[in-house]
Design a protein around this motif. Structure first.
Motif, short mmCIF file in Angstrom:
data_model
loop_
_atom_site.label_atom_id
_atom_site.label_comp_id
_atom_site.label_asym_id
_atom_site.label_seq_id
_atom_site.Cartn_x
_atom_site.Cartn_y
_atom_site.Cartn_z
N THR A 1 0.85 -1.20 0.00
CA THR A 1 0.00 0.00 0.00
C THR A 1 0.89 1.25 0.00
OG1 THR A 1 -0.01 0.14 2.40
CG2 THR A 1 -1.75 -1.19 1.39
N VAL A 2 0.25 2.38 -0.26
CA VAL A 2 1.00 3.64 -0.23
C VAL A 2 1.73 3.79 1.09
CG1 VAL A 2 0.78 6.15 -0.25
CG2 VAL A 2 -0.55 4.77 -1.87
N ALA A 3 1.03 3.52 2.19
CA ALA A 3 1.65 3.67 3.51
C ALA A 3 2.84 2.73 3.67
CB ALA A 3 0.63 3.44 4.61
N GLU A 4 2.68 1.51 3.17
CA GLU A 4 3.79 0.54 3.27
C GLU A 4 4.99 0.97 2.43
OE1 GLU A 4 0.96 -3.34 4.22
OE2 GLU A 4 1.57 -2.91 2.16
N VAL A 5 4.70 1.48 1.25
CA VAL A 5 5.79 1.96 0.38
C VAL A 5 6.57 3.06 1.11
CG1 VAL A 5 6.34 3.17 -1.77
CG2 VAL A 5 4.58 1.38 -1.76
N LEU A 6 5.82 3.98 1.73
CA LEU A 6 6.48 5.11 2.40
C LEU A 6 7.26 4.64 3.63
CD1 LEU A 6 3.57 7.68 2.13
CD2 LEU A 6 5.68 7.67 0.77
N ASP A 7 6.71 3.66 4.36
CA ASP A 7 7.44 3.11 5.51
C ASP A 7 8.76 2.48 5.07
OD1 ASP A 7 5.44 3.86 7.21
OD2 ASP A 7 4.52 1.86 7.36
N ARG A 8 8.69 1.72 3.98
CA ARG A 8 9.91 1.08 3.47
C ARG A 8 10.91 2.13 3.03
NH1 ARG A 8 7.25 -3.47 -0.54
NH2 ARG A 8 6.29 -4.78 1.07
N LEU A 9 10.42 3.16 2.38
CA LEU A 9 11.31 4.24 1.93
C LEU A 9 11.99 4.90 3.13
CD1 LEU A 9 12.40 6.09 -0.36
CD2 LEU A 9 10.43 7.57 0.08
N ASP A 10 11.20 5.23 4.15
CA ASP A 10 11.77 5.87 5.34
C ASP A 10 12.87 5.01 5.95
OD1 ASP A 10 10.50 8.26 5.38
OD2 ASP A 10 8.99 7.71 6.88
N GLU A 11 12.58 3.74 6.04
CA GLU A 11 13.55 2.83 6.65
C GLU A 11 14.82 2.77 5.81
OE1 GLU A 11 13.63 -1.79 8.04
OE2 GLU A 11 11.78 -0.62 8.24
N ASP A 12 14.62 2.72 4.51
CA ASP A 12 15.72 2.65 3.57
C ASP A 12 16.59 3.91 3.63
OD1 ASP A 12 17.31 2.03 1.41
OD2 ASP A 12 15.76 2.38 -0.10
N LEU A 13 15.95 5.08 3.64
CA LEU A 13 16.70 6.33 3.66
C LEU A 13 17.42 6.50 4.99
CD1 LEU A 13 14.27 8.79 1.84
CD2 LEU A 13 16.20 7.54 0.89
N GLY A 14 16.76 6.06 6.07
CA GLY A 14 17.39 6.03 7.38
C GLY A 14 18.10 7.32 7.73
N ALA A 15 19.28 7.19 8.32
CA ALA A 15 20.02 8.36 8.77
C ALA A 15 20.87 8.94 7.64
CB ALA A 15 20.90 8.00 9.95
N ASP A 16 20.99 8.23 6.55
CA ASP A 16 21.89 8.69 5.49
C ASP A 16 21.20 8.61 4.12
OD1 ASP A 16 24.02 9.59 4.07
OD2 ASP A 16 25.29 7.83 4.41
N GLY A 17 20.13 9.36 4.02
CA GLY A 17 19.34 9.35 2.79
C GLY A 17 20.11 9.85 1.58
N VAL A 18 21.04 10.77 1.78
CA VAL A 18 21.79 11.29 0.63
C VAL A 18 22.55 10.16 -0.05
CG1 VAL A 18 23.68 12.79 -0.10
CG2 VAL A 18 21.96 13.67 1.48
N SER A 19 23.24 9.33 0.75
CA SER A 19 24.01 8.23 0.14
C SER A 19 23.11 7.27 -0.61
CB SER A 19 24.79 7.46 1.21
OG SER A 19 25.72 8.30 1.82
N VAL A 20 21.95 6.99 -0.01
CA VAL A 20 21.02 6.05 -0.66
C VAL A 20 20.56 6.63 -2.00
CG1 VAL A 20 18.78 4.91 -0.48
CG2 VAL A 20 20.27 5.07 1.53
N LEU A 21 20.20 7.90 -2.01
CA LEU A 21 19.69 8.50 -3.25
C LEU A 21 20.81 8.75 -4.26
CD1 LEU A 21 16.89 10.88 -1.93
CD2 LEU A 21 16.69 8.56 -2.82
N LEU A 22 22.04 8.96 -3.78
CA LEU A 22 23.17 9.05 -4.71
C LEU A 22 23.32 7.73 -5.45
CD1 LEU A 22 25.90 10.95 -2.65
CD2 LEU A 22 24.90 11.69 -4.83
N GLY A 23 22.91 6.66 -4.79
CA GLY A 23 22.95 5.33 -5.41
C GLY A 23 22.06 5.23 -6.64
N GLU A 24 21.13 6.17 -6.78
CA GLU A 24 20.32 6.21 -8.01
C GLU A 24 21.08 6.90 -9.13
OE1 GLU A 24 17.54 4.42 -8.37
OE2 GLU A 24 18.05 3.78 -6.36
N ARG A 25 22.35 7.09 -8.93
CA ARG A 25 23.27 7.64 -9.92
C ARG A 25 22.86 9.04 -10.39
NH1 ARG A 25 23.72 4.45 -14.59
NH2 ARG A 25 21.66 3.63 -14.12
#
Ligand code: ADP
Ligand code: MG
Length: 555
Positions: free
Chosen positions: A504-528
């Protein structure tokens, strides 16, 4: 090393512009490493991209200034502004940001090293390389700005420390809100008015400084400033009333932006709201995809099912109803509504209108009847600016009147007045949790052959593949780089499988939050991404997804 770069640029001088491609790679300087990460194909293409790394032993930043994520973000926010100030106005593009201190890709402090990511227009005379100008920029101007702006020895250390401490205080204040039972706090002495609608800096002179009414005054102890006082906005339903031009919207806008930290001198350093605060407004013309708006809208004249409502062209009221339901779905804990940008017919329906237009001829249940169930049943607080309807006095836990820019609590008087019945009766039957919505990943992934184009049109729109998402009404987007960050976060949801066609939308957002965690910049830099971005909040990611015109929802 830098001598090699000088030689190379002299060799390239006068050559075809395309030969700049040879600059790609790393160049070692005495105080930093320069990586040329992308070379533009011609002088009119988007700028080339550089990554400058200042090693820890050169930067010599005291560890206590970067030893927590908040302090590292604040220090990076300080450094990027210092480097930015020292770069020539033309040719370089360093994303320093505005009044907010956000988690940005343009500058990071990582284990004491400073990493700067910036754009540069490689200079040419027409399609011929101007090697001399490139040498001046890359080998003199950039190193000078980096050396003066990103090394502790060269900085105004007191100012740097004050910047970091101020941001940490803001963060601590925001974290203190739940325990105090508050949704927001506005410190005494805060400067809320801005220069203009298009200039977010404080009003010169500051106008009338904020002064809390005694009855709502709260004291909070902060790590650096110590004890501060201000107006606490409690959980529940808070009404802001008062005459036109008395500062109501200005107060609400400050609360909107209170989810972000502000630079010292902004005036809103100690104006905070909970991180799950979402501004709601009417936005006619927006797309809505399969949202249950039935608490607000029943039996439309078209016969459309309002528990599963879609439109390419929402009206003011249905757009606002959809935005409220979507905010709940994304996990908003506080809603902000301003009469100036709300749909009147969704906000109020007074006794006379109830008498004139029977309920079965009016599809709308006004917000006034749902704002209490929102709090009681869903734990969602609301702060509302309403200067024009006394019906809200019945449902407000607290009423604050703005009087010539000074807040006065008038709850007791409002209660007295509310004791006299208006003849109005309550409508609607409250609220259940929003229906599950499962977005279809295939409808989000733009068909552009693998590589999805992400671009911002300022803070107004996101280009995602072939789609353009209108974000003008998403008022808590304050920075174009957030828009790019939203695009990258959506891509990340697709690539990492957060958005998998079952979540669900809420689940997608929860997973995203967890993924971005404390270092969201590094995670999103991973999207090249080579473009500047800011790590977005889940609420703005949801807002963009919900406005995507290609979006399909499965259940
Ligand atoms: P309202 O929503 O009550 O009609 P606004 O918040 O739009 O009023 O404010 C009206 C004007 O007053 C705006 O130009 C705003 O910048 C200015 N203003 C708001 N707060 C202050 C203040 N504390 N001191 C000086 N001017 C202010
Ligand atoms: Mg107003």
């Amino acid at each position: 090393d830098d001598a090699a770069l000088v030689d190379e640029l002299r060799r390239l001088d006068g050559g075809r512009y395309g030969q700049y491609r040879g600059l790609g790679g790393r160049w070692r300087f005495p105080g930093h490493v320069l990586e040329v990460a992308r070379v533009q194909a011609d002088p009119y293409a988007p700028p080339s991209r550089l990554v400058v790394t200042v090693p820890a032993e050169v930067a010599e930043l005291p560890r206590d200034l970067w030893d927590t994520p908040v302090r590292a973000r604040a220090l990076a926010g300080y450094l990027v502004r210092q480097v930015g100030r020292r770069l020539p106005e033309h040719g370089f593009r360093l994303d320093v940001g505005g009044q907010e201190v956000l988690d940005r890709s343009s500058c990071r402090v990582e284990d004491g090293r400073v990493v700067l990511r910036l754009g540069m227009d490689l200079p040419g005379r027409g399609r011929v390389i101007d090697g001399r100008a490139a040498e001046r920029m890359l080998c003199r101007e950039l190193p000078a700005a980096v050396s003066a702006g990103a090394r502790w020895a060269a900085l105004d250390q007191e100012e740097a420390r004050a910047f970091v401490d101020s941001v940490e205080d803001t963060d601590a204040l925001r974290r203190a809100l739940p325990e105090l039972g508050l949704v927001a706090f506005v410190a005494d002495g805060a400067v809320l008015p801005r220069r203009s609608g298009v200039d977010d800096r404080p009003l010169p002179g500051g106008g009338v400084p904020f002064e809390s009414p005694e009855s709502l005054r709260v004291a909070v102890d902060l790590p650096h400033r110590g004890r501060v006082t201000g107006m606490g906005v409690p959980e529940g339903v808070t009404l802001v009333v008062g005459g036109g031009f008395h500062g109501k919207s200005t107060l609400l806008r400050a609360l909107e932006k209170g989810v972000y930290d502000h630079v010292p001198g902004d005036g809103r350093e100690l104006v905070v709201s909970r991180p799950d605060t979402v501004k709601i407004r009417a936005e006619d013309g927006r797309r809505v995809t399969r949202v249950d708006v039935s608490p607000f809208v029943a039996h439309l004249p078209t016969g459309a099912d309002t528990t599963d409502f879609s439109t390419d062209n929402a009206s003011g009221s249905t757009s606002q109803a959809a935005s409220i339901m979507e905010a709940l779905e994304a996990g908003a804990g506080v809603l902000l509504v301003d009469e100036d940008t709300a749909a009147t017919n969704l906000m109020i329906r007074d006794a006379r209108m109830q008498a004139l237009v029977a309920k079965d001829k009016e599809p709308l249940t006004p917000f006034v009847d749902l704002v209490r169930p929102l709090h009681r049943r869903h734990g969602v607080s609301t702060v509302l600016v309403v200067g024009g309807s006394g019906d809200y006095l019945d449902v407000a836990d607290r009423v604050v009147m703005m009087d010539a820019y000074r807040p006065v609590e008038v709850t007791a008087r409002a209660r007295e007045l509310a004791a006299t019945p208006t003849g109005r009766h309550v409508e609607g039957s409250g609220f259940d949790s929003p229906r599950r919505r499962v977005p279809d990943p295939g409808s989000v992934e733009a068909e552009s052959g693998g590589r999805v184009r992400i671009r911002n049109r300022g803070a107004d729109a996101l280009v995602l593949g072939e789609s353009e998402v209108d974000l003008r009404a998403v008022e808590q987007i304050v920075d174009p780089s957030q828009v790019t960050g939203i695009g990258l976060a959506v891509l990340r949801c697709l690539r990492a499988g957060h958005l998998d066609g079952a979540a669900t939308v809420a689940e997608v957002l929860d997973r995203l939050d967890e993924d971005l965690g404390a270092d969201g910049v590094s995670v999103l830099l991973g999207e090249r991404s080579l473009d500047d971005f800011v790590v977005p909040r889940r609420h703005e990611v949801a807002a963009a997804l919900n406005r995507l015109r290609t979006l399909r929802v499965r259940e």
